[in-house]
Design an enzyme around this catalytic site. Structure first.
Site, PDB file in Angstrom:
ATOM      1  N   HIS A  32       0.854  -1.184   0.000  1.00 52.76           N
ATOM      2  CA  HIS A  32       0.000   0.000   0.000  1.00 52.76           C
ATOM      3  C   HIS A  32       0.894   1.240   0.000  1.00 52.76           C
ATOM      4  CE1 HIS A  32      -3.816  -1.991   1.875  1.00 52.76           C
ATOM      5  NE2 HIS A  32      -3.292  -2.721   0.905  1.00 52.76           N
ATOM      6  N   GLU A  69       0.948   3.883   1.805  1.00 49.90           N
ATOM      7  CA  GLU A  69       1.424   4.295   3.128  1.00 49.90           C
ATOM      8  C   GLU A  69       2.612   3.448   3.584  1.00 49.90           C
ATOM      9  OE1 GLU A  69      -3.191   4.377   3.561  1.00 49.90           O
ATOM     10  OE2 GLU A  69      -1.718   3.389   2.277  1.00 49.90           O
ATOM     11  N   CYS A 126      -6.175   1.907   5.851  1.00 42.44           N
ATOM     12  CA  CYS A 126      -6.775   0.668   6.344  1.00 42.44           C
ATOM     13  C   CYS A 126      -6.154   0.343   7.709  1.00 42.44           C
ATOM     14  CB  CYS A 126      -6.540  -0.466   5.348  1.00 42.44           C
ATOM     15  SG  CYS A 126      -4.816  -1.021   5.239  1.00 42.44           S
ATOM     16  N   CYS A 179      -2.345  -0.344   7.564  1.00 42.48           N
ATOM     17  CA  CYS A 179      -1.556   0.884   7.432  1.00 42.48           C
ATOM     18  C   CYS A 179      -1.620   1.717   8.701  1.00 42.48           C
ATOM     19  CB  CYS A 179      -2.033   1.674   6.219  1.00 42.48           C
ATOM     20  SG  CYS A 179      -1.638   0.846   4.658  1.00 42.48           S
TER      21      CYS A 179
END
Length: 149
Positions: free
Chosen positions: A52, A54, A82, A85
């Site tokens: 992801h 992040e 999410c 993260c």
């Protein structure tokens, strides 16, 4: 300043969009407002469910600063993080999180697990949502509409 930094995150999200990835981008800045890391979703490209924006930005920021802790740094991300993260954000000790649009289905900050509100969360950054919200949401809507068509 937050608008221009979110624009950099939106630029990263657009790169993800063009690459066929879910369009999420992230930027980390130090306490002087200098960009120390920028990343986009690369889950498909890297065949890695944890890739992801992040997570990749946190990894790059840690490498640049030579530390696993990004204290005095802020994260700008186009979508509410999410739970995975959010955990990484907490462990990295990021000072603030600015996000674009909310994610009622997969978010872990203001929705779902509300990670930073849990008693087991050791570090809680300041969180600000709704930065460039319309632009971030439109890009995501367009991406998923094209996937369905």
């Amino acid at each position: 300043m937050s608008q221009s930094l979110m624009q950099l995150a939106l630029d990263q999200a657009n790169e993800a969009y063009e690459a066929g990835e879910v369009p999420v981008g992230a930027v980390i800045v130090n306490d002087q407002g200098e960009v120390i890391a920028a990343a986009r979703n690369r889950v498909i490209e890297l065949k890695d469910a944890t890739a992801h924006a992040e997570i990749l930005a946190i990894r790059a920021g840690g490498e640049k600063l030579g530390s696993e802790r990004l204290t005095d740094c802020d994260l700008y991300v186009t979508l509410e993080p999410c739970t995975m993260c959010a955990g990484a954000i907490s462990f990295a000790r990021l000072r603030r999180v600015y996000f674009g649009c909310s994610d009622p289905k997969g978010g872990g900050v203001d929705h779902g697990a509300c990670f930073f509100q849990q008693a087991t969360c050791h570090h809680r950054p300041e969180v600000y949502g709704g930065i460039s919200e319309v632009e971030a949401a439109e890009m995501l809507k367009r991406f998923f509409k094209e996937k369905r068509d």
